[in-house]
Design an enzyme around this catalytic site. Structure first.
Site, PDB file in Angstrom:
ATOM      1  N   TYR B 171      35.385  57.999  41.217  1.00 16.63           N
ATOM      2  CA  TYR B 171      34.411  57.605  42.236  1.00 16.63           C
ATOM      3  C   TYR B 171      34.159  58.675  43.287  1.00 16.63           C
ATOM      4  CZ  TYR B 171      32.956  52.911  41.092  1.00 16.63           C
ATOM      5  OH  TYR B 171      32.354  51.835  40.511  1.00 16.63           O
ATOM      6  N   GLU B 257      59.796  42.037  25.477  1.00 17.93           N
ATOM      7  CA  GLU B 257      58.351  42.170  25.285  1.00 17.93           C
ATOM      8  C   GLU B 257      57.589  41.237  26.210  1.00 17.93           C
ATOM      9  OE1 GLU B 257      56.982  41.583  21.251  1.00 17.93           O
ATOM     10  OE2 GLU B 257      54.891  41.359  21.862  1.00 17.93           O
ATOM     11  N   ASP B 309      58.810  40.153  19.707  1.00 19.99           N
ATOM     12  CA  ASP B 309      58.399  39.198  18.684  1.00 19.99           C
ATOM     13  C   ASP B 309      58.660  39.784  17.305  1.00 19.99           C
ATOM     14  OD1 ASP B 309      57.493  37.359  20.507  1.00 19.99           O
ATOM     15  OD2 ASP B 309      55.385  37.918  20.334  1.00 19.99           O
TER      16      ASP B 309
END
Lengths: 428, 428
Positions: B171, B257, B309
């Site tokens: 920006y 996780e 997982d």
């Protein structure tokens, strides 16, 4: 380049290499800043007004409006009373079975036709309609079974005095629930049936929010001093019922949409210059952050100033904090924080602060539609200033991010924009 | 139901209403647990081995492998030395211009053909190839200008001793950069050119990670005791260079996780029973969490156990922590934590712990493809155990989430699964 830099001094990256107009406007605004003591005086005035307002006019409730029999709300209840209610429901079912009538649950309807926006409260509540969920009916036997199972699981959770997520709940009986949407929906039903919040059921959502600044509270017995949380801040706890002893010498709460702005404020220790508490949910507000904001506002009676992007989604985020989302309307009194002031970045700021053209973004058709939809919402219509700002946004089809202020220097946000906003009491 | 509950006692939600097989297996495993003192003995052994390994065999570097001239890496450097390098680059350009040759930057190539996986280091590094970026060429004038601008912006940031985000950087000169991808890419170039990490440039990414447990550190001068961070934990700071004085009496680091598992561990104060530090990035690891894990591992020399997982994405997340992502390979030595042990949930756990059929999820074709792709990756091939597990996953086409363990009771994870894993030293 080394030469260039020296000429530029520490004025930040904007002083050169820009069209002179916006940069000189930025400097002009910087010069309007009064000494911090004067700015603090404005803050003190606002803070006093907010405290007076919240002590003189007590928060309206459904019963003040004679709506308590026509509308339904849930409230925070302690574990032992929720345990009793569950056991009562089980006993009722047992008596009903023993008397030969089978059993049935009476479940409040959460459909949109049963929802009501109450302007005096400025939030959505549930009407009183309930439906019966008999076990001995082919169309409701499954839902009745799931309801019984969820009641029994919540009972186990509360007895152990632990907290679980919706996902945990689902996994305890995948065979019965089949899909998480089924156990989630019944969890909301149970919340309404028992008249208590989801936090009271000890079912929590994952937290995303962080807080920093002039705030001390206890998280599960640990004393947390948010002025000593470095730049990273303190993660907002997922279980609001373990938050206690909230204390603060802040004069206001600064609610920030985005992470990056939060980081700027934390690194510059903005709260030391202007005593405040800085909170962000890093985008779309999660339940934990909403509960936390509500608790702070209620207990500390501080005004809340919001810093969001100048686009329809910034305003939508404000609406979630203020009025809640439709699918949790039964819990709106605990989740919503009324009377949040829209500090910035507002569409009118784009001109006032002369945000350079190239830092403004064109609104897409979808953005414009979202803006027009918001203009139809009650919570916008009630505030004339908001309507004007939003109409201007839709008309100019321009939006801007908080970070567009970086075009005047990385610290323009904390050194000029926010102090000037506060000095001029420039909020709506 | 009240009756039912009393019969069930506090065995958790699993004891009834399930097929007896998996539940009885769950109880059987619970009985295998030895007293905590015995389990702690295994942990101590692991911890000692890890400390011995890291002190005897020092971490290999590119120069140990005679690759320092052929490969390129960046390192953490203090602000004053980076400032000097930028000024040197500016002076070089000035001299070059004054001598009539215009100016040009020599920029390391970051393309995949210039990347190399070094098995001894177990991570990806950049080869030495560089390309010239002259100002006086139509094809590179824009990039050369952007490079000069980014160098000057970084100089301003370092002189003010603040931190900014990539978005802030963009920006400050939208007109030149046009699109954030352009300033981001040049920022990576500048990092390689100056041979320093992005943290050394004070450009930070937003943080998502949280940490809790037996850890004390300083965040921007504030002392943070992570045993006193309640359930919410401490947000990991975005600027690693302001983190210091890391101390711990933990025996291992538990890398998690998911948020929900983190919450369970935090609420149960798992770190008090087994002294450890618990970290999560809430899904895909962000740069701040990766840097933080690396710092902890390096300074405390603790083993890292991962709980993810049981699906290809769980393993992919491990790979990002361990080997880094390709687009930041030049910074791999600072971002990667080698030698993370895969504790669980592993495909073999599905049988061993008899996760009920309905809590396992079928893998989609895309999942299977992701699994097969991983089998081709060097970091998987190096570990026989991982290959076997992954082959089993792809063959059975079954996956499971950490939370599937909730089917044996909400606290099975902290009370049985993890303690037994550690007791049996069951990691790969």
């Amino acid at each position: 380049m080394s030469e260039k830099k020296r000429r530029r001094g520490d004025a930040g990256p904007s002083a050169l290499g820009k069209k002179s107009r916006p940069a000189s406007r930025a400097e002009e605004l910087r010069k309007q800043l009064k000494p911090d003591a004067d700015i603090l005086a404005s803050v003190l005035k606002m803070c006093a007004a907010s405290k007076a307002a919240s002590s003189s006019s007590k928060t309206l409730t459904l019963s003040d409006l004679n709506l308590s029999s026509a509308c339904r709300e849930v409230s925070d209840r302690d574990s032992s009373s929720v345990l009793l209610s569950i056991e009562r429901a089980a006993l009722d079912a047992a008596f009903s079975i023993l008397s030969g009538s089978g059993f049935s649950f009476d479940v409040p309807s959460r459909s949109s036709s049963n929802q009501l926006y109450v302007p005096e409260l400025d939030r959505i509540v549930l009407r009183e309609k309930t439906s019966s969920r008999p076990f001995a009916s082919l169309s409701t036997v499954r839902k009745a079974t799931i309801t019984a199972r969820v009641l029994s699981l919540i009972h186990a959770v509360l007895r152990r005095n632990i907290h679980v997520t919706k996902r945990d709940l689902f996994y305890t009986d995948v065979k019965l629930f089949q899909d998480q949407t089924h156990s989630d929906a019944v969890l909301d039903d149970v919340s309404c049936m028992l008249g208590c919040t989801r936090s009271s059921l000890h079912v929590v959502a994952s937290e995303k929010g962080v807080v920093v600044g002039r705030l001390v509270f206890y998280d599960d017995g640990d004393r947390i001093d948010c002025t000593k949380m470095g730049i990273g801040g303190k993660a907002i706890p997922p279980n609001i019922d373990r938050v206690g002893n909230i204390e603060s010498d802040a004069l206001f709460i600064l609610l920030v949409e985005k992470d990056a702005a939060f980081m700027r404020l934390a690194e510059d220790r903005f709260y030391n210059r202007f005593p405040c508490i800085i909170v962000t949910a890093k985008g779309q507000p999660d339940v934990a952050t909403r509960l936390f904001l509500k608790r702070m506002k209620t207990e500390l009676k501080l005004p809340v100033l919001a810093l969001v992007d100048s686009d329809p989604y910034g305003l939508k985020i404000l609406s979630v904090y203020m009025c809640g989302s439709k699918n949790m309307s039964y819990d709106s009194s605990n989740l919503t924080t009324p009377d949040i002031k829209w500090l910035g970045v507002r569409p009118s700021d784009l001109e006032k602060y002369q945000i350079p053209e190239q830092c403004r973004l064109p609104m897409t058709d979808q953005d414009v539609k979202a803006g027009k939809d918001l203009l139809e919402e009650d919570f916008v219509k009630r505030n004339e200033g908001w309507v004007e700002e939003l109409e201007a946004m839709v008309k100019t089809r321009q939006k801007a991010e908080i970070q567009a202020l970086s075009s005047f220097g990385f610290q323009y946000l904390t050194e000029v924009y926010l102090p000037l906003k506060i000095q001029q009491q420039d909020w709506l």
